[in-house]
Design a protein around this motif. Sequence first.
Motif, mmCIF file in Angstrom:
data_model
loop_
_atom_site.group_PDB
_atom_site.id
_atom_site.type_symbol
_atom_site.label_atom_id
_atom_site.label_comp_id
_atom_site.label_asym_id
_atom_site.label_seq_id
_atom_site.Cartn_x
_atom_site.Cartn_y
_atom_site.Cartn_z
ATOM 1 N N GLN A 70 0.826 -1.205 0.000
ATOM 2 C CA GLN A 70 0.000 0.000 0.000
ATOM 3 C C GLN A 70 0.862 1.258 0.000
ATOM 4 N N THR A 71 2.003 1.189 0.682
ATOM 5 C CA THR A 71 2.922 2.328 0.683
ATOM 6 C C THR A 71 3.444 2.599 -0.715
ATOM 7 N N VAL A 72 3.827 1.535 -1.420
ATOM 8 C CA VAL A 72 4.306 1.687 -2.794
ATOM 9 C C VAL A 72 3.194 2.227 -3.682
ATOM 10 N N GLN A 73 1.974 1.720 -3.512
ATOM 11 C CA GLN A 73 0.855 2.202 -4.316
ATOM 12 C C GLN A 73 0.654 3.700 -4.127
ATOM 13 N N LEU A 74 0.804 4.166 -2.884
ATOM 14 C CA LEU A 74 0.654 5.599 -2.623
ATOM 15 C C LEU A 74 1.805 6.381 -3.235
ATOM 16 N N ILE A 75 3.026 5.857 -3.115
ATOM 17 C CA ILE A 75 4.195 6.545 -3.667
ATOM 18 C C ILE A 75 4.040 6.766 -5.165
ATOM 19 N N ILE A 76 3.558 5.746 -5.863
ATOM 20 C CA ILE A 76 3.394 5.899 -7.318
ATOM 21 C C ILE A 76 2.031 6.498 -7.676
ATOM 22 N N GLU A 77 1.264 6.833 -6.643
ATOM 23 C CA GLU A 77 -0.062 7.456 -6.792
ATOM 24 C C GLU A 77 -0.907 6.682 -7.801
ATOM 25 N N TYR A 78 -1.012 5.392 -7.562
ATOM 26 C CA TYR A 78 -1.810 4.548 -8.440
ATOM 27 C C TYR A 78 -3.247 4.549 -7.955
ATOM 28 N N ALA A 79 -4.026 5.444 -8.537
ATOM 29 C CA ALA A 79 -5.443 5.578 -8.204
ATOM 30 C C ALA A 79 -6.186 5.835 -9.505
ATOM 31 N N PRO A 80 -6.263 4.831 -10.368
ATOM 32 C CA PRO A 80 -6.758 5.041 -11.727
ATOM 33 C C PRO A 80 -8.196 5.558 -11.790
ATOM 34 N N GLN A 81 -8.385 6.578 -12.606
ATOM 35 C CA GLN A 81 -9.705 7.139 -12.891
ATOM 36 C C GLN A 81 -9.803 7.363 -14.400
ATOM 37 N N PRO A 82 -9.900 6.303 -15.178
ATOM 38 C CA PRO A 82 -9.888 6.459 -16.638
ATOM 39 C C PRO A 82 -11.072 7.288 -17.126
ATOM 40 N N PRO A 83 -10.842 8.090 -18.162
ATOM 41 C CA PRO A 83 -11.915 8.949 -18.672
ATOM 42 C C PRO A 83 -12.999 8.175 -19.422
ATOM 43 N N TYR A 84 -12.691 6.940 -19.807
ATOM 44 C CA TYR A 84 -13.650 6.139 -20.553
ATOM 45 C C TYR A 84 -13.795 4.766 -19.898
ATOM 46 N N HIS A 85 -14.986 4.211 -19.975
ATOM 47 C CA HIS A 85 -15.265 2.915 -19.366
ATOM 48 C C HIS A 85 -15.241 1.841 -20.448
ATOM 49 N N VAL A 86 -14.079 1.708 -21.096
ATOM 50 C CA VAL A 86 -13.954 0.775 -22.225
ATOM 51 C C VAL A 86 -12.705 -0.103 -22.070
ATOM 52 N N GLY A 87 -12.266 -0.325 -20.849
ATOM 53 C CA GLY A 87 -11.008 -1.022 -20.625
ATOM 54 C C GLY A 87 -11.062 -2.526 -20.724
ATOM 55 N N SER A 88 -12.215 -3.084 -21.037
ATOM 56 C CA SER A 88 -12.321 -4.537 -21.205
ATOM 57 C C SER A 88 -13.378 -4.845 -22.252
ATOM 58 N N LEU A 89 -13.376 -6.075 -22.728
ATOM 59 C CA LEU A 89 -14.384 -6.482 -23.710
ATOM 60 C C LEU A 89 -15.792 -6.412 -23.135
ATOM 61 N N ASP A 90 -15.890 -6.541 -21.828
ATOM 62 C CA ASP A 90 -17.211 -6.513 -21.192
ATOM 63 C C ASP A 90 -17.843 -5.124 -21.209
ATOM 64 N N THR A 91 -17.023 -4.085 -21.332
ATOM 65 C CA THR A 91 -17.549 -2.723 -21.254
ATOM 66 C C THR A 91 -17.403 -1.936 -22.554
ATOM 67 N N ALA A 92 -16.549 -2.390 -23.451
ATOM 68 C CA ALA A 92 -16.311 -1.649 -24.688
ATOM 69 C C ALA A 92 -17.427 -1.900 -25.705
ATOM 70 N N PRO A 93 -17.947 -0.845 -26.337
ATOM 71 C CA PRO A 93 -18.970 -1.032 -27.375
ATOM 72 C C PRO A 93 -18.363 -1.689 -28.609
ATOM 73 N N PRO A 94 -19.195 -2.324 -29.435
ATOM 74 C CA PRO A 94 -18.694 -3.079 -30.587
ATOM 75 C C PRO A 94 -17.801 -2.269 -31.517
ATOM 76 N N GLU A 95 -18.138 -0.989 -31.748
ATOM 77 C CA GLU A 95 -17.325 -0.207 -32.672
ATOM 78 C C GLU A 95 -15.920 0.040 -32.142
ATOM 79 N N VAL A 96 -15.788 0.156 -30.809
ATOM 80 C CA VAL A 96 -14.467 0.337 -30.213
ATOM 81 C C VAL A 96 -13.666 -0.955 -30.314
ATOM 82 N N VAL A 97 -14.318 -2.085 -30.081
ATOM 83 C CA VAL A 97 -13.644 -3.372 -30.217
ATOM 84 C C VAL A 97 -13.166 -3.564 -31.655
#
Length: 208
Positions: A172-199
């Motif tokens: 957790q200390t390392v996670q904070l140091i690298i400030e890994y708190a992802p907030q992607p602007p789009y919800h298309v990071g997997s096949l389950d969420t990406a619309p067909p045209e993006v795939v």
Amino acid sequence: MQVAIVLYPGFTSMDVIGPYEVFGRLPDTDVVFVAERPGLVVNDLRSLSINAVAGLADVPSPDMVLIGGGPGQAGQMADGNLHEWLRTVDRTSAWTTSVCTGSLILAAAGVLKGRRATTHWAMLENLAEFGVTPSKERVVIDGHYVTGAGVSAGIDMALTLAGLIAGDDMAQTVQLIIEYAPQPPYHVGSLDTAPPEVVENAWRVMSA
């Protein structure tokens, strides 16, 4: 603890740099980039090189081995020096790990046979050709094998493993140091969420 990160021509940078940022911050840990031959290794975009300071023979027994993926993975599937080294170090490593299509290289080397593993969504079913059970999970742990899905999952994989190695507080200390708190602007990071045209666009870009 010695962590050996394997490089080869055409690797994807984030596959290895994400885990490097995590493992390199753990106490008493030495991270070394290795390749078949020492020297600069060029990534898939041909605009960034990492210096492999050691050859495979120079690192005979790392505590952890990590191999990333990328378009260059296709050229690393035939049995040879890299596969032989992977099989050898796997016998004594505490952890054998991969990110993205790096798991296909491990599978081709024979070390994942009978195990569960993950890889980039576009290549997931290819794992079955090597006797590996494909999993859609972002991080898969099976014995001392830890595999991460595509590219950015390398950070998740590394933090998961950091918790097992150095404890949750340190991870957790390392996670904070690298400030890994992802907030992607789009919800298309997997096949389950990406619309067909993006795939469809993704397949077209990857096939170009």
